[in-house]
Design an enzyme around this catalytic site. Structure first.
Site, PDB file in Angstrom:
ATOM      1  N   GLN A  72       0.814  -1.206   0.000  1.00  0.00           N
ATOM      2  CA  GLN A  72       0.000   0.000   0.000  1.00  0.00           C
ATOM      3  C   GLN A  72       0.860   1.275   0.000  1.00  0.00           C
ATOM      4  O   GLN A  72       2.038   1.228   0.346  1.00  0.00           O
ATOM      5  CB  GLN A  72      -0.887   0.024   1.246  1.00  0.00           C
ATOM      6  CG  GLN A  72      -1.941  -1.056   1.295  1.00  0.00           C
ATOM      7  CD  GLN A  72      -2.790  -0.900   2.552  1.00  0.00           C
ATOM      8  OE1 GLN A  72      -2.784  -1.740   3.417  1.00  0.00           O
ATOM      9  NE2 GLN A  72      -3.523   0.197   2.650  1.00  0.00           N
ATOM     10  N   HIS A  73       0.205   2.372  -0.335  1.00  0.00           N
ATOM     11  CA  HIS A  73       0.682   3.752  -0.098  1.00  0.00           C
ATOM     12  C   HIS A  73       1.794   4.268  -1.000  1.00  0.00           C
ATOM     13  O   HIS A  73       1.981   5.478  -1.083  1.00  0.00           O
ATOM     14  CB  HIS A  73       1.199   3.935   1.343  1.00  0.00           C
ATOM     15  CG  HIS A  73       0.300   3.465   2.418  1.00  0.00           C
ATOM     16  ND1 HIS A  73      -0.938   4.011   2.646  1.00  0.00           N
ATOM     17  CD2 HIS A  73       0.466   2.488   3.359  1.00  0.00           C
ATOM     18  CE1 HIS A  73      -1.503   3.395   3.675  1.00  0.00           C
ATOM     19  NE2 HIS A  73      -0.678   2.460   4.117  1.00  0.00           N
ATOM     20  N   ASP A 220      -2.303  -4.930  -0.498  1.00  0.00           N
ATOM     21  CA  ASP A 220      -1.972  -6.296  -0.055  1.00  0.00           C
ATOM     22  C   ASP A 220      -2.793  -6.743   1.161  1.00  0.00           C
ATOM     23  O   ASP A 220      -3.240  -7.895   1.227  1.00  0.00           O
ATOM     24  CB  ASP A 220      -0.464  -6.478   0.171  1.00  0.00           C
ATOM     25  CG  ASP A 220       0.184  -5.484   1.122  1.00  0.00           C
ATOM     26  OD1 ASP A 220      -0.512  -4.618   1.676  1.00  0.00           O
ATOM     27  OD2 ASP A 220       1.415  -5.578   1.310  1.00  0.00           O
TER      28      ASP A 220
HETATM   29  O1  LIG Z   1       1.615   0.227   4.866  1.00  0.00           O
HETATM   30  C1  LIG Z   1       1.085  -0.857   5.061  1.00  0.00           C
HETATM   31  C2  LIG Z   1      -0.309  -0.949   5.538  1.00  0.00           C
HETATM   32  O2  LIG Z   1      -0.916   0.281   5.759  1.00  0.00           O
HETATM   33  C3  LIG Z   1       1.879  -2.110   4.790  1.00  0.00           C
HETATM   34  O3  LIG Z   1       1.226  -3.239   5.287  1.00  0.00           O
HETATM   35  C4  LIG Z   1       2.192  -2.228   3.324  1.00  0.00           C
HETATM   36  O4  LIG Z   1       1.011  -2.546   2.619  1.00  0.00           O
HETATM   37  C5  LIG Z   1       3.340  -3.203   3.057  1.00  0.00           C
HETATM   38  O5  LIG Z   1       3.016  -4.515   3.323  1.00  0.00           O
HETATM   39  P1  LIG Z   1       4.045  -5.755   3.411  1.00  0.00           P
HETATM   40  O6  LIG Z   1       4.936  -5.697   2.244  1.00  0.00           O
HETATM   41  O7  LIG Z   1       4.749  -5.670   4.715  1.00  0.00           O
HETATM   42  O8  LIG Z   1       3.146  -6.955   3.364  1.00  0.00           O
END
Ligand SMILES: O=C(CO)[C@@H](O)[C@H](O)COP(=O)(O)O
Ligand SMILES: Nc1ncnc2c1ncn2[C@@H]1O[C@H](COP(=O)(O)OP(=O)(O)O)[C@@H](O)[C@H]1O
EC number: 2.7.1.17
Length: 471
Positions: A72-73, A220
Site C-alpha cells: 500500500q501507499h 496487499d
Molecule cells: O503500509 C502498510 C499498511 O498500511 C503495509 O502493510 C504495506 O502494505 C506493506 O506490506 P508488506 O509488504 O509488509 O506486506
C-alpha cells in the site's frame, strides 16, 4: 474430461513478488512463482515489473483472469508521457514524516480522520506528495499522474489507469465512507491535482492482457482479507516486512488519534488497520546479530522462559509508525548480568515485535472491531518461536491458516470474482487452520504486555515530535 478455469493472483509486496495460479472454482493452488525485489525504501517501479515477469514465467498459460495486489501507499509518479518521474517512495520511507505532521497540524487530525478515515503519517501517499512538492519541486512540476504500486502494475498490463477502494483508501485523498476522491485535500498537499486512477467496484474489470481479464486489484492487506473470508470476531495479524492488525467492519473508522487507519476493503466494506514498520525483519536482524539462521533463532527463543528473564526489546529498528515515532530507534531494557543471554535476546525480539502488534490490536478493538481470534499470516508466522509466543502476547486464541500466500490468493479470488460476474466472490474450499496452544499462565502473559507498554509509553513521551526536527 472438462478443463478447469484458472485464475492468477499477484502479490507485489515490499520484499518480493509472489504469483499463484488457482482453480477458479475451488481456489486450489496449481502453480506458484516468486522473485525478489531490491532492498530500500525507494524503488524504481520497473523492478516490480521485472519481478512480476520473472515470477510469472511459464505460469500464465491457460489463465483466464489475473488480479494484482500490492504494497500500500507507495508514491508512483508519472509524467505526461507515462514515464516514471522518480523512484517510488514506499510506505516505509519515513522522510515524509514532517510533511505528514505539517498536514495534520494545518487541517487538524479530526478533519483528516473524518474526511479520509486516517491521519496522514509518513506512510500515506498524501504526505509523500507534500514532501515531493517541498523538496524536489523540479520533479513535482513534471508529475502528471499519481498512482499506487498495484495501480502501476495494472496499468502496465492493461494500459488503463485503474485502482480500487481498498488501495485508494491508503492515499490520504480518498474517502472510504463516501467512496470518492478528496481532490481538495490532494490540492492542499501538493498544490494541484494530478490525474488519478479511476476507482473500480470490487468485481469490475480493469482491462485485458494477453487474452486474460485483469481485475481491479487492491492493496496487499485487503487482498489477504479477501482470501481469508473473515467472519465477525476474526482479526488478522500479518507478519511481513510490516506488521499489520486488521478486521473487516461494516462501517468506516475515523480514528483521530491516528493509531488506526480507516481503510476500505476489497468487498465494499471497511478494513480498520494498525500497522508497524517492524515485523519479520526484527527477527532476521536479531538472528544475524546472534549469528544463527531462522531455525537456530527459533531454538534460542524457545529455550528462554516467557518474559525473557526481564529483557524488554522495543523493536523500533526502522523507526515506527504505530506509535508514530518515525525517528525512534530500538532499545533493549532491563538488562542484568544474569539475563543477558542469546536465548533471552531472541525471546525478547519475538515478544517485543508481537507486543507492538498487541498494542495495535487494542487500538483496532477500540474502533469497535471484536477480537475473538487471531489469524496469523505473513513470512514470520512460519517461525516456531512466533507461534509459541503469539497466543501469550495476544491473549486470545491464535490460528495459523494452512501455509499459503494469502495476498496473492486474495488477488486470484478477486480475478475469479470479476470473471464470474456474480454479486458475491466465489466460495473457495475452506483451508485447514492450526490452532496454537493457549497460555497457561495468564499473569505472566499480562506481565509481558504491561512491561512492553511501560517502555512504549516512555518512548512516546521522550520521542522527538516530527515538527521540531531539523531536516
Ligand atoms: O503500509 C502498510 C499498511 O498500511 C503495509 O502493510 C504495506 O502494505 C506493506 O506490506 P508488506 O509488504 O509488509 O506486506
Ligand atoms: N521461518 C521464518 N522465521 C522468521 N521469519 C521468516 C521466516 N520465513 C520467512 N521469514 C521472513 O518473512 C519476511 C517475508 O515475509 P512476507 O510476508 O513475504 O513479506 P512482504 O510481504 O513484506 O514482502 C522476510 O523478512 C523473511 O525473512
Amino acid at each position: 474430461m472438462t478443463s478447469r478455469t484458472l485464475v492468477a493472483g499477484v502479490d507485489s509486496s515490499t520484499q518480493s513478488t509472489k504469483v499463484v495460479v488457482c482453480d477458479a472454482e475451488t481456489g486450489a493452488v496449481v502453480r506458484t512463482g516468486r522473485a525478489a525485489h531490491p532492498d530500500g525504501t525507494e524503488v524504481d517501479p520497473n523492478a516490480w515489473w521485472d519481478a512480476f515477469t520473472t515470477a510469472s514465467e511459464g505460469l500464465l498459460d491457460g489463465v483466464a483472469a489475473i488480479g494484482i495486489a500490492g504494497q500500500q501507499h507507495g508514491m508512483v509518479t508519472l509524467d505526461e508521457d507515462g514515464e516514471i518521474v522518480r523512484p517510488a517512495l514506499l510506505w516505509n520511507d519515513t522522510r515524509s514524516a514532517q510533511a505528514g505532521a505539517d498536514l495534520t497540524a494545518e487541517l487538524g487530525a479530526e478533519t483528516w480522520a473524518t474526511a479520509v478515515g486516517s491521519v496522514p503519517v509518513a506512510s500515506f501517499t498524501v504526505a509523500k506528495l507534500r514532501w515531493l512538492a517541498e523538496h524536489e519541486p523540479e520533479h513535482a512540476a513534471r508529475v502528471a499522474r499519481v498512482v499506487l504500486p498495484h495501480d502501476w502494475l495494472t496499468w502496465r498490463l492493461t494500459g488503463e489507469l485503474i485502482t480500487d477502494r481498498g488501495d485508494a483508501s491508503g492515499t490520504g485523498y480518498f474517502s472510504p465512507a463516501e467512496s470518492a476522491y478528496r481532490t481538495d485535500l490532494l490540492k492542499h498537499a501538493f498544490g494541484r491535482t494530478p490525474e488519478l486512477p479511476r476507482v473500480l467496484g470490487p468485481a469490475e474489470t480493469a482491462g485485458q492482457h494477453n487474452g486474460m481479464l485483469v481485475s481491479a486489484g487492491t492493496g496487499d492487506n485487503m487482498a489477504a482479507a479477501l482470501a481469508l473470508e473473515l467472519a465477525p470476531g476474526d482479526v488478522v495479524v500479518s507478519l511481513g516486512t510490516s506488521g499489520t492488525v486488521f478486521g473487516v467492519a461494516e462501517t468506516a473508522a475515523a480514528d483521530a488519534s491516528g493509531e488506526v487507519a480507516g481503510f476500505a476493503d476489497a468487498t465494499g466494506r471497511f478494513l480498520p488497520l494498525a500497522c508497524t514498520l517492524n515485523a519479520a525483519r526484527v527477527l532476521t536482524s536479531t538472528a544475524t546479530l546472534l549469528g544463527v539462521d531462522q531455525n537456530g533463532f527459533d531454538e534460542l527463543a524457545l529455550a528462554a522462559a516467557p518474559g525473557a528473564g526481564g529483557l524488554t526489546f522495543l523493536s523500533y529498528l526502522d523507526g515506527e509508525r504505530t506509535p508514530n515515532l518515525p525517528d525512534a530507534k530500538g532499545s533493549l531494557s532491563g538488562m542484568t548480568r544474569d539475563n543477558m543471554t542469546p536465548q533471552n535476546l531472541a525471546r525478547a525480539a519475538v515478544e517485543g515485535m508481537l507486543s507492538g502488534l498487541a498494542a495495535g490490536m487494542d487500538a483496532v478493538r477500540a474502533q469497535g472491531v471484536s477480537v475473538g481470534r487471531v489469524l496469523l499470516i505473513g513470512g514470520a508466522a512460519r517461525s516456531a518461536a512466533v507461534q509459541a509466543v503469539a497466543p501469550i502476547v495476544f491473549g486470545v486464541p491464535v490460528e495459523i491458516p494452512e501455509a499459503a500466500e494469502y495476498v496473492a490468493a486474495g488477488a486470484a479470488r478477486q480475478a475469479a470474482w470479476a470473471l464470474s460476474s456474480s454479486p458475491e466472490p466465489p466460495i473457495w474450499q475452506g483451508k485447514t487452520r492450526l490452532t496454537l496452544d493457549e497460555p497457561t499462565d495468564a499473569e505472566l502473559a499480562e506481565g509481558i504486555r504491561v512491561q512492553h507498554r511501560h517502555y512504549e509509553a516512555r518512548a512516546v513521551q521522550h520521542g522527538v515530535p516530527a515538527k521540531t526536527r531539523e531536516d
